[in-house]
Write an enzyme that holds these catalytic residues in place. Structure first.
Site, mmCIF file in Angstrom:
data_model
loop_
_atom_site.group_PDB
_atom_site.id
_atom_site.type_symbol
_atom_site.label_atom_id
_atom_site.label_comp_id
_atom_site.label_asym_id
_atom_site.label_seq_id
_atom_site.Cartn_x
_atom_site.Cartn_y
_atom_site.Cartn_z
ATOM 1 N N PHE A 66 0.852 -1.191 0.000
ATOM 2 C CA PHE A 66 0.000 0.000 0.000
ATOM 3 C C PHE A 66 0.882 1.233 0.000
ATOM 4 O O PHE A 66 1.982 1.222 0.549
ATOM 5 C CB PHE A 66 -1.009 0.008 1.163
ATOM 6 C CG PHE A 66 -0.429 -0.164 2.533
ATOM 7 C CD1 PHE A 66 -0.298 -1.412 3.102
ATOM 8 C CD2 PHE A 66 -0.046 0.954 3.274
ATOM 9 C CE1 PHE A 66 0.222 -1.570 4.380
ATOM 10 C CE2 PHE A 66 0.464 0.813 4.553
ATOM 11 C CZ PHE A 66 0.607 -0.457 5.107
ATOM 12 N N TRP A 95 9.368 4.840 0.372
ATOM 13 C CA TRP A 95 9.387 3.963 1.551
ATOM 14 C C TRP A 95 8.227 2.973 1.512
ATOM 15 O O TRP A 95 7.606 2.701 2.534
ATOM 16 C CB TRP A 95 9.362 4.779 2.858
ATOM 17 C CG TRP A 95 10.609 5.557 3.023
ATOM 18 C CD1 TRP A 95 10.735 6.912 3.058
ATOM 19 C CD2 TRP A 95 11.940 5.024 3.118
ATOM 20 N NE1 TRP A 95 12.062 7.250 3.164
ATOM 21 C CE2 TRP A 95 12.815 6.112 3.206
ATOM 22 C CE3 TRP A 95 12.479 3.724 3.126
ATOM 23 C CZ2 TRP A 95 14.196 5.969 3.299
ATOM 24 C CZ3 TRP A 95 13.858 3.576 3.217
ATOM 25 C CH2 TRP A 95 14.688 4.693 3.318
ATOM 26 N N ILE A 96 7.976 2.436 0.330
ATOM 27 C CA ILE A 96 6.864 1.505 0.177
ATOM 28 C C ILE A 96 7.392 0.072 0.310
ATOM 29 O O ILE A 96 8.197 -0.374 -0.528
ATOM 30 C CB ILE A 96 6.160 1.696 -1.190
ATOM 31 C CG1 ILE A 96 5.751 3.169 -1.393
ATOM 32 C CG2 ILE A 96 4.967 0.750 -1.312
ATOM 33 C CD1 ILE A 96 4.887 3.761 -0.297
ATOM 34 N N GLN A 140 23.621 -8.252 39.674
ATOM 35 C CA GLN A 140 22.337 -7.554 39.828
ATOM 36 C C GLN A 140 22.067 -6.552 38.713
ATOM 37 O O GLN A 140 20.910 -6.303 38.374
ATOM 38 C CB GLN A 140 22.275 -6.869 41.195
ATOM 39 C CG GLN A 140 22.088 -7.874 42.321
ATOM 40 C CD GLN A 140 21.883 -7.225 43.674
ATOM 41 O OE1 GLN A 140 21.921 -6.006 43.805
ATOM 42 N NE2 GLN A 140 21.685 -8.030 44.687
ATOM 43 N N MET A 141 23.114 -5.983 38.142
ATOM 44 C CA MET A 141 22.856 -5.009 37.070
ATOM 45 C C MET A 141 22.252 -5.703 35.850
ATOM 46 O O MET A 141 21.405 -5.133 35.168
ATOM 47 C CB MET A 141 24.128 -4.249 36.708
ATOM 48 C CG MET A 141 24.460 -3.178 37.724
ATOM 49 S SD MET A 141 25.712 -2.049 37.117
ATOM 50 C CE MET A 141 26.947 -2.263 38.378
ATOM 51 N N GLU A 161 4.398 3.092 10.096
ATOM 52 C CA GLU A 161 2.955 3.102 10.437
ATOM 53 C C GLU A 161 2.597 4.236 11.388
ATOM 54 O O GLU A 161 1.701 4.106 12.214
ATOM 55 C CB GLU A 161 2.534 1.762 11.083
ATOM 56 C CG GLU A 161 2.907 0.537 10.295
ATOM 57 C CD GLU A 161 1.964 0.266 9.142
ATOM 58 O OE1 GLU A 161 1.031 1.051 8.938
ATOM 59 O OE2 GLU A 161 2.172 -0.743 8.445
ATOM 60 N N ALA A 205 6.531 7.130 16.696
ATOM 61 C CA ALA A 205 6.170 7.159 18.126
ATOM 62 C C ALA A 205 5.566 8.517 18.474
ATOM 63 O O ALA A 205 4.570 8.604 19.209
ATOM 64 C CB ALA A 205 7.406 6.871 18.971
HETATM 65 O O1 GRA Z 1 -12.388 16.625 8.757
HETATM 66 P P1 GRA Z 1 -11.865 16.135 7.460
HETATM 67 O O2 GRA Z 1 -12.901 15.635 6.505
HETATM 68 O O3 GRA Z 1 -10.886 17.078 6.825
HETATM 69 O O4 GRA Z 1 -11.030 14.823 7.811
HETATM 70 C C1 GRA Z 1 -10.006 14.877 8.756
HETATM 71 C C2 GRA Z 1 -10.248 13.832 9.843
HETATM 72 O O5 GRA Z 1 -11.605 13.770 10.194
HETATM 73 C C3 GRA Z 1 -8.761 14.352 8.048
HETATM 74 O O6 GRA Z 1 -8.708 12.933 8.359
HETATM 75 C C4 GRA Z 1 -9.804 12.564 9.164
HETATM 76 N N1 GRA Z 1 -9.347 11.566 10.129
HETATM 77 C C5 GRA Z 1 -9.854 10.348 10.244
HETATM 78 N N2 GRA Z 1 -10.849 9.726 9.574
HETATM 79 C C6 GRA Z 1 -11.169 8.467 9.937
HETATM 80 C C7 GRA Z 1 -8.343 11.717 11.025
HETATM 81 N N3 GRA Z 1 -8.195 10.582 11.736
HETATM 82 C C8 GRA Z 1 -9.134 9.721 11.277
HETATM 83 C C9 GRA Z 1 -9.509 8.388 11.597
HETATM 84 N N4 GRA Z 1 -8.893 7.701 12.546
HETATM 85 N N5 GRA Z 1 -10.522 7.810 10.902
HETATM 86 C C10 GRA Z 1 -7.520 14.989 8.516
HETATM 87 O O7 GRA Z 1 -7.568 14.903 9.914
HETATM 88 P P2 GRA Z 1 -6.684 15.846 10.839
HETATM 89 O O8 GRA Z 1 -7.019 15.592 12.238
HETATM 90 O O9 GRA Z 1 -6.710 17.253 10.327
HETATM 91 O O10 GRA Z 1 -5.293 15.157 10.537
HETATM 92 P P3 GRA Z 1 -3.877 15.770 10.474
HETATM 93 O O11 GRA Z 1 -3.752 16.855 11.499
HETATM 94 O O12 GRA Z 1 -3.543 16.023 9.058
HETATM 95 O O13 GRA Z 1 -2.989 14.487 10.918
HETATM 96 C C11 GRA Z 1 -3.382 13.578 11.804
HETATM 97 C C12 GRA Z 1 -2.254 12.560 12.040
HETATM 98 C C13 GRA Z 1 -0.930 13.224 12.354
HETATM 99 C C14 GRA Z 1 -2.708 11.721 13.213
HETATM 100 C C15 GRA Z 1 -2.114 11.693 10.760
HETATM 101 O O14 GRA Z 1 -1.694 12.460 9.684
HETATM 102 C C16 GRA Z 1 -1.221 10.489 10.902
HETATM 103 O O15 GRA Z 1 -1.639 9.495 11.449
HETATM 104 N N6 GRA Z 1 0.052 10.550 10.407
HETATM 105 C C17 GRA Z 1 0.964 9.422 10.443
HETATM 106 C C18 GRA Z 1 1.293 8.918 9.089
HETATM 107 C C19 GRA Z 1 1.501 7.424 9.035
HETATM 108 O O16 GRA Z 1 1.058 6.663 9.890
HETATM 109 N N7 GRA Z 1 2.154 6.963 8.007
HETATM 110 C C20 GRA Z 1 2.372 5.570 7.848
HETATM 111 C C21 GRA Z 1 2.748 5.279 6.481
HETATM 112 S S1 GRA Z 1 2.529 3.591 5.997
HETATM 113 C C22 GRA Z 1 3.833 2.749 6.593
HETATM 114 O O17 GRA Z 1 4.580 3.170 7.399
HETATM 115 C C23 GRA Z 1 4.005 1.368 6.037
HETATM 116 C C24 GRA Z 1 4.966 0.534 6.800
HETATM 117 C C25 GRA Z 1 4.731 -0.895 6.549
HETATM 118 C C26 GRA Z 1 5.077 -1.751 7.752
HETATM 119 O O18 GRA Z 1 6.258 -1.860 8.063
HETATM 120 O O19 GRA Z 1 4.159 -2.328 8.381
#
Ligand code: GRA
Length: 385
Positions: A123, A156-157, A278-279, A363, A366
């Site tokens: 994805f 980074w996919i 102990q450490m 994902e 932290a």
């Molecule tokens: O109100 P709206 O219509 O504009 O929608 C907002 C909100 O309602 C919009 O997203 C909606 N939303 C959600 N909808 C459904 C937010 N959270 C949810 C939810 N849980 N369910 C934007 O929302 P916002 O609050 O304005 O968001 P933001 O300030 O832009 O950012 C929020 C946040 C920082 C938490 C978010 O961007 C985020 O989680 N960022 C992290 C990015 C991430 O996790 N990337 C991972 C990439 S994939 C990966 O790493 C694959 C690795 C594979 C592996 O090793 O497993």
């Protein structure tokens, strides 16, 4: 509240553990050195039903559920953190998203092949300038005739260079804000798609790369769900893949504890086993306790999902955050206990150390998990939907 696994889950755990100890652990270090993705082992795992936990039988799965999928991920990660990534690429990401939002035709076309690994999945969310800030992504999929014309770069996919199917997030209407984001089931063999492998510090048996999309003509029926619902799907999907990632952290931490106990009982310095000091006992106690606390957080989030609460963002973020920290600390402690042998590549501890860092990054970092938790607690933005 019952803290014991039932007989079925214990049997699944034992089967996954046995498989990991026989088919993965003896080879994991060699595969990492050779940057080798053991697809034949992944196929064997598919044969045991490991990728079918979140999918009912009618689409080739076994419906064993989130806790079963979590426990399997944990056991595989204990032997190889690289191979835990496959659970997100086949099951927790693509197969589950298609199952939740796809048409009957899409479900029949893709899910059985993802479960059997006939198709390798991935994805694509992240872009060079859109990491934590997902919504700032620039990839577009503009409607044009009977197609969407897709342009952009994803980076980074996981599985980029080996995937057959990609769940792609892109703006079909960049002027519409978050309502302009859509989700596509992208056939990775279409003209206009190229990939570039990326090297990294750990998870060396898990392929990672860039996907370059240049005027890719994606058929209309590749749209997943409704146009403009991409934002809903991307956050909902991350809330499931974060669980499997957290389970990976448990596996790494358990591997660190196992290795540390073994070495403490083997290694003699100043006339006694180093476990007598102990450490070192302090580190063993902290590792064991924090791992158990992390496990309860991760299993609770999984059980909530099995009870139908797939919107448990707060508990999933807590589990992902804490499991990452515990894995990082356990790897640090294991390295201290092994000292020079931990720093050498002769033992797997250096690999655990490299791989543990990934759980704090992928994902959602932290810090992102802590932001989600803090905003919820402060009453600024409710996490659970
Ligand atoms: O109100 P709206 O219509 O504009 O929608 C907002 C909100 O309602 C919009 O997203 C909606 N939303 C959600 N909808 C459904 C937010 N959270 C949810 C939810 N849980 N369910 C934007 O929302 P916002 O609050 O304005 O968001 P933001 O300030 O832009 O950012 C929020 C946040 C920082 C938490 C978010 O961007 C985020 O989680 N960022 C992290 C990015 C991430 O996790 N990337 C991972 C990439 S994939 C990966 O790493 C694959 C690795 C594979 C592996 O090793 O497993």
């Amino acid at each position: 509240m019952d803290f014991r696994l039932n007989d079925e889950l214990r049997a699944i755990r034992d089967m996954a553990r046995d498989f990991a100890e026989r088919e993965i652990a003896p080879y994991a270090d060699r595969w990492e050195k050779e940057h080798y993705f053991p697809r034949e082992v992944v196929t064997k795992m598919a044969g045991l039903g490991f990728y079918g936990t979140l999918v009912p039988e009618e689409y080739g799965g076994n419906g064993m559920g989130f806790l079963a999928g979590t426990i399997i991920t944990e056991e595989i990660a204990r032997a190889s953190a690289s191979l835990r990534v496959t659970f997100n690429m086949q099951t927790f990401g693509p197969a589950l998203s298609i199952f939740r939002y796809g048409t009957e035709e899409q479900k029949k076309k893709y899910i059985p092949k993802l479960v059997s690994t006939e198709m390798i999945g991935c994805f694509a969310i992240t872009e060079p300038n859109a990491g934590s800030d997902i919504m700032s992504m620039k990839t577009t999929a503009v409607p044009q005739g009977d197609c969407f014309l897709v342009n952009g770069t994803k980076t980074w996919i996981s599985n980029a260079q080996i995937a057959d199917l990609c769940v792609l997030y892109a703006y079909h209407d960049p002027s519409a804000g978050s309502r302009g984001l859509s989700t596509f089931l992208l056939d990775m063999h279409l003209p206009g798609i190229s990939t570039r492998p990326l090297d990294k510090m750990g998870l060396l048996s898990a392929p990672t790369g860039e996907i370059i999309l240049e005027d890719v003509k994606v058929p209309r029926d590749a749209l997943l769900g409704s146009p403009g619902d991409g934002v809903k799907y991307v956050f909902a999907s991350l809330n499931q893949t974060r669980l499997s990632c957290a389970a990976g952290g448990l596996g790494i931490a358990q591997a660190c504890l196992d290795a540390s106990v073994k070495y403490c009982n083997e290694r003699v310095q100043f006339g006694q086993q180093i476990g007598q000091y102990q450490m070192n006992q302090d580190m063993i106690a902290v590792m064991a306790t924090e791992l158990e606390a992390a496990r309860f957080l991760v299993y609770r989030a999984a059980v909530q999902k099995d009870e139908g609460n797939l919107g448990n963002v707060l508990e999933t973020s807590m589990a992902k955050y804490y499991a990452g920290e515990v894995a990082g600390k356990a790897a640090d402690f294991a390295l201290r206990i092994y000292s020079a042998y931990g720093y050498s590549t002769e033992y797997p501890v250096a690999r655990y150390y490299r791989d543990a860092k990934s759980i704090q990054i992928v994902e959602g970092t932290a810090n992102i998990q802590k932001t989600i938790i803090a905003l919820d607690q402060l009453g600024y933005r409710k996490a659970n939907r």
